[in-house]
Design a protein around this motif. Structure first.
Motif, PDB file in Angstrom:
ATOM      1  N   THR A 238      -3.939  22.498  -5.019  1.00 55.65           N
ATOM      2  CA  THR A 238      -3.472  21.462  -5.937  1.00 55.65           C
ATOM      3  C   THR A 238      -4.058  21.651  -7.322  1.00 55.65           C
ATOM      4  OG1 THR A 238      -3.283  19.913  -4.098  1.00 55.65           O
ATOM      5  CG2 THR A 238      -3.319  18.989  -6.322  1.00 55.65           C
ATOM      6  N   VAL A 239      -5.365  21.994  -7.385  1.00 59.47           N
ATOM      7  CA  VAL A 239      -6.023  22.217  -8.672  1.00 59.47           C
ATOM      8  C   VAL A 239      -5.385  23.399  -9.400  1.00 59.47           C
ATOM      9  CG1 VAL A 239      -8.187  22.862  -9.781  1.00 59.47           C
ATOM     10  CG2 VAL A 239      -8.184  21.196  -7.916  1.00 59.47           C
ATOM     11  N   ASN A 240      -5.165  24.501  -8.650  1.00 63.99           N
ATOM     12  CA  ASN A 240      -4.559  25.670  -9.277  1.00 63.99           C
ATOM     13  C   ASN A 240      -3.146  25.359  -9.764  1.00 63.99           C
ATOM     14  OD1 ASN A 240      -6.826  27.203  -8.794  1.00 63.99           O
ATOM     15  ND2 ASN A 240      -6.083  28.028  -6.840  1.00 63.99           N
ATOM     16  N   GLY A 241      -2.394  24.566  -8.959  1.00 70.48           N
ATOM     17  CA  GLY A 241      -1.047  24.189  -9.366  1.00 70.48           C
ATOM     18  C   GLY A 241      -1.055  23.350 -10.623  1.00 70.48           C
ATOM     19  N   SER A 242      -2.014  22.421 -10.719  1.00 70.43           N
ATOM     20  CA  SER A 242      -2.114  21.580 -11.906  1.00 70.43           C
ATOM     21  C   SER A 242      -2.463  22.407 -13.137  1.00 70.43           C
ATOM     22  CB  SER A 242      -3.166  20.497 -11.678  1.00 70.43           C
ATOM     23  OG  SER A 242      -3.330  19.714 -12.834  1.00 70.43           O
ATOM     24  N   TRP A 243      -3.450  23.331 -12.958  1.00 69.84           N
ATOM     25  CA  TRP A 243      -3.822  24.200 -14.073  1.00 69.84           C
ATOM     26  C   TRP A 243      -2.646  25.071 -14.503  1.00 69.84           C
ATOM     27  CZ3 TRP A 243      -8.367  25.300 -16.869  1.00 69.84           C
ATOM     28  CH2 TRP A 243      -9.438  24.429 -16.590  1.00 69.84           C
ATOM     29  N   GLY A 244      -1.926  25.597 -13.513  1.00 70.94           N
ATOM     30  CA  GLY A 244      -0.781  26.451 -13.826  1.00 70.94           C
ATOM     31  C   GLY A 244       0.321  25.693 -14.546  1.00 70.94           C
ATOM     32  N   THR A 245       0.545  24.451 -14.123  1.00 72.81           N
ATOM     33  CA  THR A 245       1.576  23.644 -14.778  1.00 72.81           C
ATOM     34  C   THR A 245       1.209  23.356 -16.226  1.00 72.81           C
ATOM     35  OG1 THR A 245       2.157  22.613 -12.666  1.00 72.81           O
ATOM     36  CG2 THR A 245       2.832  21.475 -14.666  1.00 72.81           C
ATOM     37  N   ARG A 246      -0.068  22.998 -16.460  1.00 75.36           N
ATOM     38  CA  ARG A 246      -0.508  22.711 -17.818  1.00 75.36           C
ATOM     39  C   ARG A 246      -0.472  23.958 -18.683  1.00 75.36           C
ATOM     40  NH1 ARG A 246      -3.441  18.057 -18.753  1.00 75.36           N
ATOM     41  NH2 ARG A 246      -3.322  18.760 -20.917  1.00 75.36           N
ATOM     42  N   ALA A 247      -0.838  25.102 -18.097  1.00 76.25           N
ATOM     43  CA  ALA A 247      -0.821  26.352 -18.862  1.00 76.25           C
ATOM     44  C   ALA A 247       0.608  26.727 -19.252  1.00 76.25           C
ATOM     45  CB  ALA A 247      -1.463  27.475 -18.046  1.00 76.25           C
ATOM     46  N   ARG A 248       1.546  26.545 -18.308  1.00 72.98           N
ATOM     47  CA  ARG A 248       2.943  26.830 -18.636  1.00 72.98           C
ATOM     48  C   ARG A 248       3.451  25.879 -19.719  1.00 72.98           C
ATOM     49  NH1 ARG A 248       3.355  27.683 -13.031  1.00 72.98           N
ATOM     50  NH2 ARG A 248       4.050  25.525 -12.724  1.00 72.98           N
ATOM     51  N   ALA A 249       3.062  24.602 -19.638  1.00 77.02           N
ATOM     52  CA  ALA A 249       3.474  23.631 -20.650  1.00 77.02           C
ATOM     53  C   ALA A 249       2.921  24.020 -22.020  1.00 77.02           C
ATOM     54  CB  ALA A 249       3.001  22.234 -20.268  1.00 77.02           C
ATOM     55  N   MET A 250       1.664  24.523 -22.046  1.00 74.69           N
ATOM     56  CA  MET A 250       1.053  24.966 -23.303  1.00 74.69           C
ATOM     57  C   MET A 250       1.826  26.146 -23.886  1.00 74.69           C
ATOM     58  SD  MET A 250      -2.765  26.571 -23.890  1.00 74.69           S
ATOM     59  CE  MET A 250      -2.324  28.051 -22.942  1.00 74.69           C
ATOM     60  N   GLY A 251       2.101  27.138 -23.059  1.00 79.81           N
ATOM     61  CA  GLY A 251       2.842  28.311 -23.533  1.00 79.81           C
ATOM     62  C   GLY A 251       4.254  27.953 -23.968  1.00 79.81           C
ATOM     63  N   LEU A 252       4.900  27.069 -23.213  1.00 79.40           N
ATOM     64  CA  LEU A 252       6.266  26.674 -23.557  1.00 79.40           C
ATOM     65  C   LEU A 252       6.297  25.911 -24.877  1.00 79.40           C
ATOM     66  CD1 LEU A 252       8.999  27.066 -22.218  1.00 79.40           C
ATOM     67  CD2 LEU A 252       8.758  24.815 -21.168  1.00 79.40           C
ATOM     68  N   ALA A 253       5.298  25.052 -25.095  1.00 78.04           N
ATOM     69  CA  ALA A 253       5.227  24.304 -26.356  1.00 78.04           C
ATOM     70  C   ALA A 253       5.051  25.257 -27.532  1.00 78.04           C
ATOM     71  CB  ALA A 253       4.087  23.297 -26.303  1.00 78.04           C
ATOM     72  N   ALA A 254       4.227  26.310 -27.336  1.00 82.14           N
ATOM     73  CA  ALA A 254       4.012  27.276 -28.423  1.00 82.14           C
ATOM     74  C   ALA A 254       5.297  28.032 -28.735  1.00 82.14           C
ATOM     75  CB  ALA A 254       2.904  28.245 -28.035  1.00 82.14           C
TER      76      ALA A 254
ATOM     77  N   LEU B  52      -4.943  21.258 -24.043  1.00 81.70           N
ATOM     78  CA  LEU B  52      -4.830  19.797 -23.956  1.00 81.70           C
ATOM     79  C   LEU B  52      -3.760  19.224 -24.877  1.00 81.70           C
ATOM     80  CD1 LEU B  52      -8.629  18.838 -23.835  1.00 81.70           C
ATOM     81  CD2 LEU B  52      -6.993  18.786 -21.943  1.00 81.70           C
ATOM     82  N   TYR B  53      -3.619  19.794 -26.088  1.00 80.93           N
ATOM     83  CA  TYR B  53      -2.852  19.091 -27.121  1.00 80.93           C
ATOM     84  C   TYR B  53      -1.587  19.798 -27.591  1.00 80.93           C
ATOM     85  CZ  TYR B  53      -6.945  16.107 -27.459  1.00 80.93           C
ATOM     86  OH  TYR B  53      -7.965  15.254 -27.178  1.00 80.93           O
ATOM     87  N   ALA B  54      -1.356  21.046 -27.251  1.00 84.02           N
ATOM     88  CA  ALA B  54      -0.150  21.740 -27.736  1.00 84.02           C
ATOM     89  C   ALA B  54       1.135  21.017 -27.324  1.00 84.02           C
ATOM     90  CB  ALA B  54      -0.142  23.187 -27.265  1.00 84.02           C
ATOM     91  N   PRO B  55       1.287  20.631 -26.027  1.00 84.29           N
ATOM     92  CA  PRO B  55       2.514  19.890 -25.661  1.00 84.29           C
ATOM     93  C   PRO B  55       2.633  18.553 -26.391  1.00 84.29           C
ATOM     94  CG  PRO B  55       1.413  20.766 -23.702  1.00 84.29           C
ATOM     95  CD  PRO B  55       0.466  20.925 -24.843  1.00 84.29           C
ATOM     96  N   ARG B  56       1.489  17.906 -26.657  1.00 82.47           N
ATOM     97  CA  ARG B  56       1.526  16.615 -27.342  1.00 82.47           C
ATOM     98  C   ARG B  56       1.945  16.777 -28.802  1.00 82.47           C
ATOM     99  NH1 ARG B  56      -4.023  13.625 -25.144  1.00 82.47           N
ATOM    100  NH2 ARG B  56      -3.646  14.003 -22.915  1.00 82.47           N
ATOM    101  N   LEU B  57       1.520  17.876 -29.419  1.00 83.93           N
ATOM    102  CA  LEU B  57       1.918  18.112 -30.810  1.00 83.93           C
ATOM    103  C   LEU B  57       3.423  18.350 -30.914  1.00 83.93           C
ATOM    104  CD1 LEU B  57      -1.010  20.367 -32.073  1.00 83.93           C
ATOM    105  CD2 LEU B  57      -0.444  18.053 -32.830  1.00 83.93           C
ATOM    106  N   LEU B  58       3.985  19.079 -29.940  1.00 82.15           N
ATOM    107  CA  LEU B  58       5.438  19.275 -29.945  1.00 82.15           C
ATOM    108  C   LEU B  58       6.140  17.937 -29.724  1.00 82.15           C
ATOM    109  CD1 LEU B  58       7.622  21.455 -30.177  1.00 82.15           C
ATOM    110  CD2 LEU B  58       7.645  21.568 -27.675  1.00 82.15           C
ATOM    111  N   GLN B  59       5.563  17.111 -28.858  1.00 79.98           N
ATOM    112  CA  GLN B  59       6.115  15.771 -28.650  1.00 79.98           C
ATOM    113  C   GLN B  59       6.057  14.954 -29.939  1.00 79.98           C
ATOM    114  OE1 GLN B  59       7.301  15.007 -25.665  1.00 79.98           O
ATOM    115  NE2 GLN B  59       7.798  12.840 -25.906  1.00 79.98           N
TER     116      GLN B  59
END
Length: 426
Positions: free
Chosen positions: A5-21, A187-194
């Motif tokens: 679960t931890v790895n999945g959460s980290w992976g999801t956040r990392a993908r969200a960070m890359g996608l936002a960039a 932490l903040y890349a997806p929020r900045l795109l938002q």
């Protein structure tokens, strides 16, 4: 919490960070040049309206701005989950060039879009760029720590933030500085795109004033619909009282007289019987006309296209009807469209002196789905939408369904009446 679960959460956040960039970087490639080009073209076009050129170029420029804004609304919903309503006033395609231009310039949404373009090429550009910078800059620092410092610092060293990179040790210091920056990006890349999409909504969404105006228009059209329905009921009651009811009463009196004369004066009774039969035929015809005026059977059974064709066949003027409808609209919309066409045709026959009429019905699916009806005649022209006229009544009828009416009728003709009603076909 399991390790999976931890790895999945980290992976999801990392993908969200890359996608936002990636998305932020893609937006920066479009935001500045697109907003700048459309803003300049539109403002130049509007400034040329007084000399006539702008009347022809402004509709195209504004159409481009609206397409760009709608595209950004779609991205805001798809990439950021931010819904931005569109509140453009419809402009009928049949309106002449000057009427379309002034209708667009009177629409508050046009000026709201232009204000948004100024924001989009400045603050919008920055908020779109920040997620990409926040992700790519730490990756640069890690690359410097991994050895990229050597080609970068060949001349006089290389500055990464406040670290002057000249050797491997300073390169590792740059990598150490990149790690907290990468954590901030995480932490903040997806929020900045938002935040970018929230800024877009702030300047693109209709204001409270516009929404209040929309409520006022809906209130007025609802009142018009109620008044129209009440007037229609009074007309039906009057027609029944003065027409079919009077004939039926007379027929009943004739039948009573026939009953009294049947033995005394058969010839007179036979004459009254023929009169009663004619009264029944006339009463039936009036009832049929009344029913047809409420809701024509052909409209209920076969739809708007065939109903308009039947209407055209009863005209004393040669009329061509072209229908391109892939289904049927809701019954109230079909009824409103039918009676609007009927009123326009009546005006063309009685007042325009036309000897030929063309009717085109089709459904538009580009953007908002729309039933579009164009009635053209070669009469004398000069038709206007004035208070108390038949055209103003049609405009109120269509307004009940958010529809619009446009009239192009120069002196000498021809007259083109365009009606548009937002609707989907089933």
């Amino acid at each position: 919490m399991t390790m999976q679960t931890v790895n999945g959460s980290w992976g999801t956040r990392a993908r969200a960070m890359g996608l936002a960039a990636v998305r932020g970087l893609a937006l920066t490639l479009v935001t500045l040049p697109g907003a700048l080009l459309l803003s300049v073209l539109t403002l130049i076009s509007i400034s040329l309206v007084p000399v006539g050129i702008g009347a022809y170029t402004t509709p195209w420029a504004v159409k481009g701005v609206r397409a760009f804004a709608d595209w950004r609304r779609g991205l805001a919903a798809e990439w950021g989950g931010v819904r931005i309503p569109s509140a453009y006033r419809p402009v009928p395609e049949g309106a002449n060039t000057w009427a379309r231009t002034y209708a667009l310039l009177r629409d508050p949404a046009t000026w709201r879009d232009l204000r948004w373009l100024q924001v989009d090429m400045t603050a919008g550009y920055v908020t779109a760029l920040l997620p990409a910078v926040l992700v790519l800059y730490p990756l640069e620092g890690l690359a410097v720590a991994a050895g990229l410092w050597q080609p970068l610092s060949e001349v006089d060293g290389y500055w990464y933030g406040f670290v002057h990179v000249t050797d491997q040790a300073s390169g590792l210091a740059a990598g150490a500085l990149a790690l907290p920056l990468l954590a901030l990006a995480y932490l903040y890349a997806p929020r900045l795109l938002q935040a970018h999409f929230t800024l877009t909504r702030t300047f693109l969404a209709p204001s409270r004033t516009e929404l209040a105006e929309r409520v006022r228009v809906l209130t007025d059209t609802r009142r018009d619909a109620v008044d129209t329905s009440a007037a229609e009921l009074r007309r039906i009651e009057r027609d029944l009282h003065d027409g079919a009811q009077a004939r039926l009463v007379a027929m009943g009196m004739d039948l009573g007289t026939i009953e009294a004369l049947l033995d005394k004066d058969p010839a007179q009774a036979k004459k009254l019987l023929a009169q009663a039969r004619q009264s029944s035929v006339d009463a039936l015809a009036e009832l049929r006309d009344l029913v047809r005026g409420i809701h024509p059977p052909v409209l209920a059974e076969r739809g708007l296209g065939d109903a308009v064709r039947a209407l055209a066949l009863r005209l004393p003027v040669p009329t061509e009807v072209a229908v391109d409808l892939g289904g049927r609209a809701d019954a109230p919309v079909e009824s409103a469209a039918y009676f609007a066409v009927s009123e326009v045709l009546t005006n063309a026959v009685k007042h325009a002196g036309a000897d030929r009429i063309w009717i085109d019905l089709h459904h538009v699916e580009e953007g908002e789905e729309m039933l579009r009806i164009v009635v053209t005649d070669n009469g004398r022209g000069g038709a206007v939408i004035a208070a108390g006229s038949g055209l103003s009544g049609i405009e109120r009828r269509l307004g009940t369904f958010d529809g619009v009416l446009a009239v192009s009728s120069p002196a000498g003709g021809p007259t083109m009446v365009t009606m548009e009603i937002p609707c989907a076909l089933s």
